[in-house]
Design an enzyme around this catalytic site. Sequence first.
Site: not given
Length: 258
Positions: A73, A100, A165, A198, A200
Amino acid sequence: MSDTYQLASYPSLRGKRVFVTGGGTGIGAAIVSALAEQGALVAFVDIATEASEVLCRKLADAGLPKPVFRHCDLRDIAALQKDIAEIAEQIGDFDVLVNNAANDERHKLEDVTLEYWDNRIAINQRPSFFAVQSVVPGMKKKGGGSIINFSSISWHSSSGGFPVYTTAKSSVLGLTRGLARDLGPHKIRVNTVTPGWVMTERQIALWLDEEGKQSIKRNQCLQGELLPWHLARMVLFLASDDSLMCTAQEFIVDAGWV
């Protein structure tokens, strides 16, 4: 990945030691796979244990170097740095670091508490710095290295709906440019990779609806899906000796989002 593409090989990556955060799923898994295909020995951390172990078995079964996986974590910096140190002791100092891992959970300005702010920063900003701190001594001993930090197109495009974010992801450029200056004398290059939207599994499951599909069609100069392997290919270049004089830069892979 389509067999119709003729993609580059990077001989300089063979045998390189690479550490990736968030390598078990999505973009991270594509990065781990692409590096293993080039002959690199990859170590990665993730909270998704099952998916990560499946990835390691899949790559080993394909005859590629089996990655080293640790559950971690990233909010626990002591655990992250312990994992990096122990894996480096096991396989050797790292030549490449790929920061990443991230989580783009949606939230509203009025709902953000101090506790929530600290939690999001602990996931999306703080680990990158301390991962760098952990790998740099080994890179200095090896005479150089490559650090690749992931940002996001979201703050470039003034996307709303997750202000903590976008704050964290915009700060990646400051981290990259400041470290590039400090680490350049040691032949350690530091760059940012900035993904667009992206596709995903997580993005498709949580956020992609008909409105989103229309937004992609309207905003991307290049039509079609932006996929994890597209980002992995940029990482390969920046990890390899081919990018020897690239540092302090932002490499945007977003299909021309405008």
